[in-house]
Design an enzyme around this catalytic site. Structure first.
Site, PDB file in Angstrom:
ATOM      1  N   HIS A 108       0.833  -1.202   0.000  1.00  0.00           N
ATOM      2  CA  HIS A 108       0.000   0.000   0.000  1.00  0.00           C
ATOM      3  C   HIS A 108       0.867   1.252   0.000  1.00  0.00           C
ATOM      4  CE1 HIS A 108       1.099  -0.445   4.217  1.00  0.00           C
ATOM      5  NE2 HIS A 108       0.696   0.798   4.444  1.00  0.00           N
ATOM      6  N   ASP A 110       0.516   4.964   1.969  1.00  0.00           N
ATOM      7  CA  ASP A 110      -0.248   5.488   3.098  1.00  0.00           C
ATOM      8  C   ASP A 110      -1.295   6.515   2.658  1.00  0.00           C
ATOM      9  OD1 ASP A 110       1.092   3.933   4.944  1.00  0.00           O
ATOM     10  OD2 ASP A 110       2.583   5.462   5.406  1.00  0.00           O
ATOM     11  N   HIS A 259       4.818   0.114   0.161  1.00  0.00           N
ATOM     12  CA  HIS A 259       5.577  -0.652   1.144  1.00  0.00           C
ATOM     13  C   HIS A 259       4.748  -1.783   1.725  1.00  0.00           C
ATOM     14  CE1 HIS A 259       3.552   2.581   3.396  1.00  0.00           C
ATOM     15  NE2 HIS A 259       3.610   1.810   4.465  1.00  0.00           N
ATOM     16  N   ARG A 275       5.266   6.593  14.201  1.00  0.00           N
ATOM     17  CA  ARG A 275       5.214   7.156  12.849  1.00  0.00           C
ATOM     18  C   ARG A 275       4.509   8.503  12.836  1.00  0.00           C
ATOM     19  NH1 ARG A 275       1.269   4.479   8.765  1.00  0.00           N
ATOM     20  NH2 ARG A 275       0.020   6.326   9.202  1.00  0.00           N
TER      21      ARG A 275
END
Length: 292
Positions: A108, A110, A259, A275
């Site tokens: 995917h 983000d 990723h 994150r």
């Protein structure tokens, strides 16, 4: 300043050493870091960092406005004191998960389902297992460049729908997705090929995690196009596989990469990552970018 920069893989990925982000990052230094990030084709690893939550947020904010409580579809894994930080972890303390377990175990980009998808994701390794838990990145510049000229011309005229609902049967199949969460993230249409606003390079912008269908073609045609692209984009020669080291800070560009987080460390130890995510811009097709 002279930054120790080293490519990690032919497709994408580079590392820098000798930086201490806790000492503060001037605009000049950040400009150098951002230039190297673009040179890396979208994945820059900054080794050996010792930063607080506040320092992590301050550095990430230099890329742009950050997602906070209002910007996330799944909010229960946000840091309780710092909503700019999304926690990814298999760690449990006093019966309470310290982050989302198994996050990102699918290909995917983000938040591609938003009108302004994520630009920079800045992930900091606070705890890692003795081995396992790698993250694989796919370079969408390389994937585009490897296509025939006929296929490039065909794809540049297409748009695709990105929909958080796709994740219900994929990356979020173990999470309860509510109607309210889906309402917060209505489907968005983006070009299949986009022009990167900083490098001016073309790259593919579809991903199995959130792309539902191609606009203006039949269901069968859409499936054929997307299945080809998903297989093409995830070819090993477009990959960089990151083996995490403690205190790594990895910055990836969601505009030109996908990723996949490998969940192979169950029972080996705790993994705790923080994150921050900087919001990007509305993706532009090559035609729109040329006209701008």
């Amino acid at each position: 300043m002279k930054i120790d920069y080293r490519p990690l893989c032919p497709a994408l990925g580079a590392e820098v050493r000798g930086l201490d982000l806790s000492a503060g990052v001037s605009d000049e230094l950040f400009g150098e870091i951002r230039d190297l990030w673009n040179q890396s084709n979208g994945v820059l690893v900054i080794r050996d960092q010792q930063i607080s939550e506040e320092q992590h947020i301050a550095f990430s904010r230099k890329f742009g406005e950050l997602h906070t409580l209002q910007g996330h579809t799944v909010t229960k894994y946000l840091h309780p004191e710092h909503p700019e930080i999304y926690r990814v972890s298999n760690k449990v303390m006093n019966g309470k998960p310290q982050g989302r377990k198994g996050a990102g175990t699918y290909w995917h980009s983000d938040q591609s389902y938003e009108r302004t998808p994520a630009m920079a994701s800045v992930l900091y390794a606070l705890e890692i297992p003795p081995y396992g838990g790698d993250t694989i990145y796919a370079g969408m510049y390389k994937a585009y460049d490897a296509l025939s000229e006929t296929m490039k011309a065909f794809l540049e005229g297409l748009e695709a729908v990105h929909d958080f609902a796709v994740a219900q049967t994929g990356g979020f199949r173990n999470e309860k997705i509510t109607a309210e969460q889906l309402d917060k993230a209505p489907p968005m249409t983006h070009p299949v090929v986009r022009t990167h606003p900083e490098t001016g390079r073309k790259c593919l912008f579809v991903n199995p995690g959130f792309t539902s269908h191609i606009v203006g073609v039949s269901k069968e045609e859409s499936s054929a196009i997307l299945n080809f692209l998903f297989q093409h984009c995830t070819r090993p020669d477009f990959h960089y596989r990151h083996v995490w080291q403690l205190n790594d800070l990895v910055i990836w560009d969601n505009r030109c990469t996908m990723h996949y987080a490998v969940m192979d460390y169950e029972g080996l130890g705790d993994r705790l990552m923080h994150r921050c995510t900087a919001i990007g811009e509305v993706p532009k097709s090559p035609q729109a970018a040329e006209a701008a």
